[in-house]
Design an enzyme around this catalytic site. Structure first.
Site, PDB file in Angstrom:
ATOM      1  N   LYS A  77      31.427  35.803  39.111  1.00 16.51           N
ATOM      2  CA  LYS A  77      31.023  36.280  37.972  1.00 16.51           C
ATOM      3  C   LYS A  77      31.307  35.307  36.830  1.00 16.51           C
ATOM      4  O   LYS A  77      30.798  34.881  35.842  1.00 16.51           O
ATOM      5  CB  LYS A  77      31.218  37.735  37.541  1.00 16.51           C
ATOM      6  CG  LYS A  77      30.936  38.436  38.592  1.00 16.51           C
ATOM      7  CD  LYS A  77      30.970  40.172  38.359  1.00 16.51           C
ATOM      8  CE  LYS A  77      32.316  40.509  38.444  1.00 16.51           C
ATOM      9  NZ  LYS A  77      32.760  40.574  39.692  1.00 16.51           N
ATOM     10  N   ARG A  91      31.133  49.400  35.565  1.00 17.85           N
ATOM     11  CA  ARG A  91      31.657  49.409  37.124  1.00 17.85           C
ATOM     12  C   ARG A  91      31.373  50.762  37.841  1.00 17.85           C
ATOM     13  O   ARG A  91      31.599  50.623  39.023  1.00 17.85           O
ATOM     14  CB  ARG A  91      33.199  49.151  37.100  1.00 17.85           C
ATOM     15  CG  ARG A  91      33.673  47.923  37.040  1.00 17.85           C
ATOM     16  CD  ARG A  91      34.199  47.573  38.204  1.00 17.85           C
ATOM     17  NE  ARG A  91      35.471  46.611  38.446  1.00 17.85           N
ATOM     18  CZ  ARG A  91      35.864  45.674  37.874  1.00 17.85           C
ATOM     19  NH1 ARG A  91      35.264  44.954  36.927  1.00 17.85           N
ATOM     20  NH2 ARG A  91      36.910  44.994  38.347  1.00 17.85           N
ATOM     21  N   ARG A 122      42.997  32.294  45.129  1.00 18.10           N
ATOM     22  CA  ARG A 122      42.668  32.170  43.646  1.00 18.10           C
ATOM     23  C   ARG A 122      44.075  32.153  43.020  1.00 18.10           C
ATOM     24  O   ARG A 122      45.082  32.839  43.214  1.00 18.10           O
ATOM     25  CB  ARG A 122      41.850  33.377  43.217  1.00 18.10           C
ATOM     26  CG  ARG A 122      41.533  33.269  41.790  1.00 18.10           C
ATOM     27  CD  ARG A 122      40.219  34.102  41.488  1.00 18.10           C
ATOM     28  NE  ARG A 122      40.366  35.555  41.188  1.00 18.10           N
ATOM     29  CZ  ARG A 122      39.389  36.394  41.013  1.00 18.10           C
ATOM     30  NH1 ARG A 122      38.048  35.814  40.817  1.00 18.10           N
ATOM     31  NH2 ARG A 122      39.438  37.462  40.778  1.00 18.10           N
ATOM     32  N   ARG A 173      47.749  36.712  40.761  1.00 17.41           N
ATOM     33  CA  ARG A 173      47.665  38.222  40.100  1.00 17.41           C
ATOM     34  C   ARG A 173      48.268  39.012  40.808  1.00 17.41           C
ATOM     35  O   ARG A 173      48.254  39.048  41.960  1.00 17.41           O
ATOM     36  CB  ARG A 173      46.167  38.321  39.770  1.00 17.41           C
ATOM     37  CG  ARG A 173      45.700  37.869  38.374  1.00 17.41           C
ATOM     38  CD  ARG A 173      44.252  37.911  38.335  1.00 17.41           C
ATOM     39  NE  ARG A 173      43.668  39.352  38.771  1.00 17.41           N
ATOM     40  CZ  ARG A 173      42.120  39.648  38.607  1.00 17.41           C
ATOM     41  NH1 ARG A 173      41.458  38.533  38.277  1.00 17.41           N
ATOM     42  NH2 ARG A 173      41.924  40.802  39.184  1.00 17.41           N
ATOM     43  N   ARG A 184      40.612  46.786  46.220  1.00 15.44           N
ATOM     44  CA  ARG A 184      39.415  46.379  45.113  1.00 15.44           C
ATOM     45  C   ARG A 184      38.186  46.363  45.780  1.00 15.44           C
ATOM     46  O   ARG A 184      37.020  46.675  45.166  1.00 15.44           O
ATOM     47  CB  ARG A 184      39.920  45.178  44.460  1.00 15.44           C
ATOM     48  CG  ARG A 184      40.943  45.448  43.218  1.00 15.44           C
ATOM     49  CD  ARG A 184      41.652  44.181  43.151  1.00 15.44           C
ATOM     50  NE  ARG A 184      40.868  42.965  42.371  1.00 15.44           N
ATOM     51  CZ  ARG A 184      41.023  41.821  42.522  1.00 15.44           C
ATOM     52  NH1 ARG A 184      42.052  41.300  42.957  1.00 15.44           N
ATOM     53  NH2 ARG A 184      40.035  40.932  42.036  1.00 15.44           N
TER      54      ARG A 184
HETATM   55  P1  ADP Z   1      37.875  41.467  39.794  1.00 15.32           P
HETATM   56  O1  ADP Z   1      38.359  40.277  40.297  1.00 15.32           O
HETATM   57  O2  ADP Z   1      38.440  42.647  40.752  1.00 15.32           O
HETATM   58  O3  ADP Z   1      36.362  41.840  39.311  1.00 15.32           O
HETATM   59  P2  ADP Z   1      38.535  42.117  36.983  1.00 15.32           P
HETATM   60  O4  ADP Z   1      39.236  41.125  36.367  1.00 15.32           O
HETATM   61  O5  ADP Z   1      37.105  42.370  36.731  1.00 15.32           O
HETATM   62  O6  ADP Z   1      38.681  42.051  38.550  1.00 15.32           O
HETATM   63  O7  ADP Z   1      39.247  43.630  36.568  1.00 15.32           O
HETATM   64  C1  ADP Z   1      40.656  43.852  37.140  1.00 15.32           C
HETATM   65  C2  ADP Z   1      40.959  45.267  37.080  1.00 15.32           C
HETATM   66  O8  ADP Z   1      40.656  45.698  35.828  1.00 15.32           O
HETATM   67  C3  ADP Z   1      40.083  46.052  38.110  1.00 15.32           C
HETATM   68  O9  ADP Z   1      40.750  46.253  39.211  1.00 15.32           O
HETATM   69  C4  ADP Z   1      40.354  47.502  37.328  1.00 15.32           C
HETATM   70  O10 ADP Z   1      41.768  47.771  37.501  1.00 15.32           O
HETATM   71  C5  ADP Z   1      40.250  46.988  35.797  1.00 15.32           C
HETATM   72  N1  ADP Z   1      38.889  47.001  35.186  1.00 15.32           N
HETATM   73  C6  ADP Z   1      38.080  46.019  34.704  1.00 15.32           C
HETATM   74  N2  ADP Z   1      37.113  46.553  34.252  1.00 15.32           N
HETATM   75  C7  ADP Z   1      36.793  47.701  34.664  1.00 15.32           C
HETATM   76  C8  ADP Z   1      35.921  48.527  34.497  1.00 15.32           C
HETATM   77  N3  ADP Z   1      34.698  48.431  33.610  1.00 15.32           N
HETATM   78  N4  ADP Z   1      36.276  50.032  34.599  1.00 15.32           N
HETATM   79  C9  ADP Z   1      37.341  50.345  35.013  1.00 15.32           C
HETATM   80  N5  ADP Z   1      38.361  49.306  35.247  1.00 15.32           N
HETATM   81  C10 ADP Z   1      38.109  48.204  35.072  1.00 15.32           C
END
Ligand code: ADP
Ligand code: ZN
Length: 215
Positions: free
Chosen positions: A13, A88, A127, A162, A173
């Protein structure tokens, strides 16, 4: 353009969003980047979000919705936006629908990046991310290493794995994604907004999106 980007962690994404923003000046809004920035800055939001994030759990909807309601009204969103990591959950998608209606904004599409689980797992374990909250450039030890080992090409900050990219948190996740976020494709299909793209090449994904929205 005004898009939602759906897809598992590691589906690409962020990479696709960067390529698309270069086309028309729309902004990438990544809730993950916003939250990691808040954690590092030690703000109240960051303190509330930190424990959920470390475990690979979702942060409560009310925190995210508060962030997004403000963010979408900032002036840089006028040229368009790409939502990366939001919505999400179905309640977040319902809330977004209400918010966009209130603001008089129409979406062009909700794009689902459909990538096989083995590709995802390989990408996430290799990553690395720039630790500077203002940068957060993504690297990959196999396919895109920084020029100098462990140092960000763009800003010189340390490049790290991370906290939520341990094998255990990654599996969590992905499970959370399958349970809570995957149902959003059905939601956006019913809304008539879904574009499903199954390619592991970001260039091909970008081409498919451009064709779909006609730019
Ligand atoms: P990923 O690589 O898992 O898509 P993100 O960088 O989008 O990771 O998000 C990292 C973390 O931030 C998620 O695992 C969650 O804990 C939190 N997070 C991000 N966006 C949301 C959302 N829209 N709703 C709830 N939690 C979120
Ligand atoms: Zn950097």
């Amino acid at each position: 353009m005004r898009l939602i980007l759906l897809g598992a962690p590691g589906a690409g994404k962020g990479t696709v969003a960067k390529q698309l923003t270069a086309l028309d000046g729309s902004v990438q809004i990544s809730t993950g980047d916003i939250l990691r920035g808040a954690v590092q800055a030690g703000t109240e939001l960051g303190r509330k979000a930190q424990e959920y994030m470390k475990r690979g759990d979702l942060v409560p909807d009310e925190l995210i919705l508060g962030i997004m309601e403000k963010r979408l009204q900032e002036p840089d969103c006028a040229k368009g936006f790409l939502l990366d990591g939001f919505p999400r959950t179905i309640p977040q998608a319902e809330a977004l629908k209400g918010l966009l209606a209130k603001l008089g904004i129409r979406l062009d599409a909700a794009v689902n990046l459909d990538v096989p689980r083995d590709v995802i797992l390989d990408r996430l374990t290799t990553r690395r991310t720039c630790s500077n909250p203002k940068c957060q450039e993504i690297y990959n030890v196999k396919s895109k290493p920084p020029k100098k080992d462990g140092v960000c090409d763009k800003c010189g900050s340390p490049v790290v794995q991370r906290e939520d990219e341990t094998e255990e948190a990654i599996n969590k996740r992905l499970d959370t994604y399958n349970e809570k976020t995957a149902p959003l494709t059905g939601f956006y299909e019913r809304e008539g907004l879904l574009l499903n793209v199954s390619s592991t090449s970001s260039d091909e994904v970008v081409a498919a999106i451009r064709k779909h929205i006609g730019i």
